[in-house]
Design an enzyme around this catalytic site. Structure first.
Site, PDB file in Angstrom:
ATOM      1  N   ARG A  54       0.859  -1.184   0.000  1.00  0.00           N
ATOM      2  CA  ARG A  54       0.000   0.000   0.000  1.00  0.00           C
ATOM      3  C   ARG A  54       0.896   1.235   0.000  1.00  0.00           C
ATOM      4  O   ARG A  54       2.106   1.126   0.133  1.00  0.00           O
ATOM      5  CB  ARG A  54      -0.938  -0.014   1.224  1.00  0.00           C
ATOM      6  CG  ARG A  54      -0.229  -0.460   2.473  1.00  0.00           C
ATOM      7  CD  ARG A  54      -0.545   0.310   3.685  1.00  0.00           C
ATOM      8  NE  ARG A  54      -0.377   1.721   3.561  1.00  0.00           N
ATOM      9  CZ  ARG A  54       0.774   2.383   3.697  1.00  0.00           C
ATOM     10  NH1 ARG A  54       1.924   1.765   3.930  1.00  0.00           N
ATOM     11  NH2 ARG A  54       0.813   3.701   3.583  1.00  0.00           N
ATOM     12  N   GLY A  55       0.251   2.407  -0.134  1.00  0.00           N
ATOM     13  CA  GLY A  55       1.021   3.638  -0.305  1.00  0.00           C
ATOM     14  C   GLY A  55       1.177   3.880  -1.794  1.00  0.00           C
ATOM     15  O   GLY A  55       1.559   2.961  -2.541  1.00  0.00           O
ATOM     16  N   ALA A  56       0.876   5.111  -2.221  1.00  0.00           N
ATOM     17  CA  ALA A  56       0.757   5.379  -3.662  1.00  0.00           C
ATOM     18  C   ALA A  56       1.986   4.962  -4.483  1.00  0.00           C
ATOM     19  O   ALA A  56       1.847   4.204  -5.457  1.00  0.00           O
ATOM     20  CB  ALA A  56       0.428   6.862  -3.872  1.00  0.00           C
ATOM     21  N   ARG A  96      -7.131  -0.668  -7.144  1.00  0.00           N
ATOM     22  CA  ARG A  96      -7.475   0.447  -6.245  1.00  0.00           C
ATOM     23  C   ARG A  96      -7.659   1.707  -7.101  1.00  0.00           C
ATOM     24  O   ARG A  96      -6.910   1.911  -8.058  1.00  0.00           O
ATOM     25  CB  ARG A  96      -6.391   0.671  -5.182  1.00  0.00           C
ATOM     26  CG  ARG A  96      -6.354  -0.441  -4.134  1.00  0.00           C
ATOM     27  CD  ARG A  96      -5.497  -0.071  -2.933  1.00  0.00           C
ATOM     28  NE  ARG A  96      -6.179   0.831  -2.015  1.00  0.00           N
ATOM     29  CZ  ARG A  96      -5.567   1.385  -0.960  1.00  0.00           C
ATOM     30  NH1 ARG A  96      -4.288   1.152  -0.723  1.00  0.00           N
ATOM     31  NH2 ARG A  96      -6.237   2.181  -0.151  1.00  0.00           N
ATOM     32  N   GLN A 205      -2.575   2.710   9.714  1.00  0.00           N
ATOM     33  CA  GLN A 205      -1.245   2.865   9.100  1.00  0.00           C
ATOM     34  C   GLN A 205      -0.305   3.625  10.028  1.00  0.00           C
ATOM     35  O   GLN A 205       0.905   3.397  10.031  1.00  0.00           O
ATOM     36  CB  GLN A 205      -1.357   3.637   7.768  1.00  0.00           C
ATOM     37  CG  GLN A 205      -1.966   2.865   6.621  1.00  0.00           C
ATOM     38  CD  GLN A 205      -3.461   3.052   6.515  1.00  0.00           C
ATOM     39  OE1 GLN A 205      -4.133   3.353   7.502  1.00  0.00           O
ATOM     40  NE2 GLN A 205      -4.019   2.849   5.338  1.00  0.00           N
ATOM     41  N   ASP A 246      -1.929  10.878  -2.616  1.00  0.00           N
ATOM     42  CA  ASP A 246      -2.290   9.794  -3.538  1.00  0.00           C
ATOM     43  C   ASP A 246      -2.593  10.315  -4.932  1.00  0.00           C
ATOM     44  O   ASP A 246      -2.481   9.579  -5.922  1.00  0.00           O
ATOM     45  CB  ASP A 246      -3.478   9.006  -3.000  1.00  0.00           C
ATOM     46  CG  ASP A 246      -3.020   8.166  -1.821  1.00  0.00           C
ATOM     47  OD1 ASP A 246      -2.934   8.715  -0.707  1.00  0.00           O
ATOM     48  OD2 ASP A 246      -2.671   6.989  -2.039  1.00  0.00           O
ATOM     49  N   ASN A 256      -5.471  12.555  -0.191  1.00  0.00           N
ATOM     50  CA  ASN A 256      -4.602  11.733   0.668  1.00  0.00           C
ATOM     51  C   ASN A 256      -5.499  11.007   1.668  1.00  0.00           C
ATOM     52  O   ASN A 256      -6.727  11.159   1.655  1.00  0.00           O
ATOM     53  CB  ASN A 256      -3.553  12.612   1.370  1.00  0.00           C
ATOM     54  CG  ASN A 256      -2.492  11.781   2.064  1.00  0.00           C
ATOM     55  OD1 ASN A 256      -1.947  10.843   1.483  1.00  0.00           O
ATOM     56  ND2 ASN A 256      -2.212  12.070   3.324  1.00  0.00           N
ATOM     57  N   LYS A 257      -4.880  10.241   2.530  1.00  0.00           N
ATOM     58  CA  LYS A 257      -5.609   9.404   3.492  1.00  0.00           C
ATOM     59  C   LYS A 257      -6.688  10.204   4.223  1.00  0.00           C
ATOM     60  O   LYS A 257      -6.456  11.339   4.632  1.00  0.00           O
ATOM     61  CB  LYS A 257      -4.593   8.818   4.490  1.00  0.00           C
ATOM     62  CG  LYS A 257      -5.161   7.892   5.544  1.00  0.00           C
ATOM     63  CD  LYS A 257      -6.000   6.779   5.001  1.00  0.00           C
ATOM     64  CE  LYS A 257      -5.295   5.901   3.992  1.00  0.00           C
ATOM     65  NZ  LYS A 257      -6.234   5.000   3.260  1.00  0.00           N
TER      66      LYS A 257
HETATM   67  O1  MRU Z   1      -4.638   3.312   1.874  1.00  0.00           O
HETATM   68  P1  MRU Z   1      -3.164   3.513   1.802  1.00  0.00           P
HETATM   69  O2  MRU Z   1      -2.449   3.012   3.007  1.00  0.00           O
HETATM   70  O3  MRU Z   1      -2.579   3.009   0.511  1.00  0.00           O
HETATM   71  O4  MRU Z   1      -3.007   5.098   1.796  1.00  0.00           O
HETATM   72  C1  MRU Z   1      -1.731   5.657   1.802  1.00  0.00           C
HETATM   73  C2  MRU Z   1      -1.731   7.131   1.883  1.00  0.00           C
HETATM   74  O5  MRU Z   1      -2.749   7.766   1.904  1.00  0.00           O
HETATM   75  C3  MRU Z   1      -0.398   7.808   1.829  1.00  0.00           C
HETATM   76  O6  MRU Z   1      -0.411   8.992   2.562  1.00  0.00           O
HETATM   77  C4  MRU Z   1      -0.051   8.134   0.365  1.00  0.00           C
HETATM   78  O7  MRU Z   1      -0.230   7.003  -0.426  1.00  0.00           O
HETATM   79  C5  MRU Z   1       1.337   8.593   0.226  1.00  0.00           C
HETATM   80  S1  MRU Z   1       2.506   7.274   0.494  1.00  0.00           S
HETATM   81  C6  MRU Z   1       4.049   7.863   0.198  1.00  0.00           C
END
Ligand code: MRU
Length: 358
Positions: A54-56, A96, A205, A246, A256-257
């Site tokens: 996970r994470g963009a 996703r 997270q 993201d 973002n999250k």
């Molecule tokens: O749902 P996730 O854990 O994939 O979401 C991640 C985030 O929102 C991060 O802040 C974003 O992807 C940046 S990661 C460098």
């Protein structure tokens, strides 16, 4: 600073070796460090959907390697392997919806493949492209860390108190991290007194991943409920909120999250600076503004259950997992191409015309 940052790169979540993709299973951290092996595009699509990875940026990198895995399988099967691989790419793209890095990486792989005439070279060319996507994310992290540190240094009163949300570290990227990369580098420069990490409900997270990454490095971190952030800004001398992204649209709006938007509103109220750190692969110039970003909604069970045990009443839950922070709440967007302060459409356009800094 670059060499010190490279020396501090310890954790990684994506490993490409023996012609297979290995992912550190982020669903079971911090208690279990389990690596899972993937040798098909379908398997990686599933890993992205279920958040093994996970994470963009990490999602984009994993998807690029998945295309290599898909190509190997499809070439071995013979027939119209390019059509079969196109179906794999469509499956990966559906894993996703919000992080644009996924679509950016798949497009790069698709375009690279289109330029390969003969079948005999295809696999090697695709593998080189995936490795280059991974390596350039790693490089981008190092550049962004240095640029972000300079912004922190410019603010009065060091060392400073920082607040972050979600996980944007080594686990979420190909290298040092985006927002967490800036925080880690600032700590190495003696600029950090304390980091507050939002727990980041519902997937945690922050408490499971960010707190683990920072504690592993001895960086002073304390965990807080997401709802404590405004109180912490008012009472603990926070100077910066630093988050990842993201998807960033052409006018500088940032998805973002979930919970990031309320942090930005609160930061403005408390005179706390708000920094977004993301590689240019997170910028989607095809969308005018944040209202056009697809926002992922995940299962209500993520809210209604804790560790598989029902804790919520017998109701439906609404679980959007990203939100959009409008550009006018953002002090700086840090990318590997440079920094945009007080973002708007003209400044984003200028940024995207620039080359990478390193
Ligand atoms: O749902 P996730 O854990 O994939 O979401 C991640 C985030 O929102 C991060 O802040 C974003 O992807 C940046 S990661 C460098």
């Amino acid at each position: 600073m670059r060499d010190r940052l490279l020396a501090a790169e310890k954790v990684k979540a994506i490993d490409w070796r023996d012609s297979a993709l290995f992912l550190l299973d982020q669903r079971v951290l911090p208690f279990d460090e389990t690596w899972l092996r993937y040798d098909s595009a379908r398997g990686v699509a599933d890993a992205i959907r279920t958040m093994v990875v996970r994470g963009a940026p990490a999602i984009g990198i994993a998807a690029a390697y998945a295309v290599v895995l898909g190509a190997r399988q499809r070439l071995a099967a013979g027939g119209d392997w390019r059509a079969a691989l196109a179906a794999d790419i469509t499956l990966l793209a559906a894993s996703r919806p919000t992080a644009v890095n996924l679509f950016w990486a798949l497009n790069r792989m698709r375009e690279r493949l289109a330029r390969v005439a003969g079948d005999d070279q295809a696999l090697a060319v695709l593998e080189a492209e995936a490795v280059s996507i991974h390596e350039s994310d790693r490089e981008a992290n190092l550049t962004m860390a240095q640029l972000g540190v300079e912004l922190i240094r410019k603010r009065q009163g060091n060392p400073q108190v920082l607040l972050t949300h979600c996980n944007t570290g080594a686990l979420a990227t190909g290298g040092f991290g985006t927002a967490l990369g800036v925080i880690r580098a600032a700590y190495l420069e003696g600029l950090v007194e304390q980091v507050y990490a939002d727990e980041t409900r519902p997937w945690l997270q922050g408490s499971r991943l960010t707190a683990w990454e920072l504690a592993n490095e001895g960086i002073p971190v304390s965990l807080n409920a997401d709802s404590a952030a405004a109180h912490i800004m008012r009472t603990k001398g926070v100077t910066w909120v630093i988050v990842g992204a993201d998807r960033i649209t052409a006018n500088g709006d940032v998805a973002n999250k979930i919970g990031t938007y309320q942090l930005a509103v609160n930061a403005m109220h408390h005179d706390v600076r708000f920094m977004v750190v993301a590689p240019s692969s997170t910028i989607d110039m095809s969308l005018e503004n944040g209202e056009q970003i697809p926002i992922e909604e995940r299962a209500g069970s993520e809210l209604l259950e804790v560790a598989g045990k029902r804790v919520g009443a017998d109701v439906r839950a609404f679980n959007p997992v990203f939100d959009v922070t409008p550009a006018d709440l953002i002090d700086a967007i840090v990318t590997e191409k440079g920094v945009v302060e007080r973002p708007n459409a003209a400044k984003m356009e200028q940024l995207m015309c620039r080359k990478r800094l390193h």
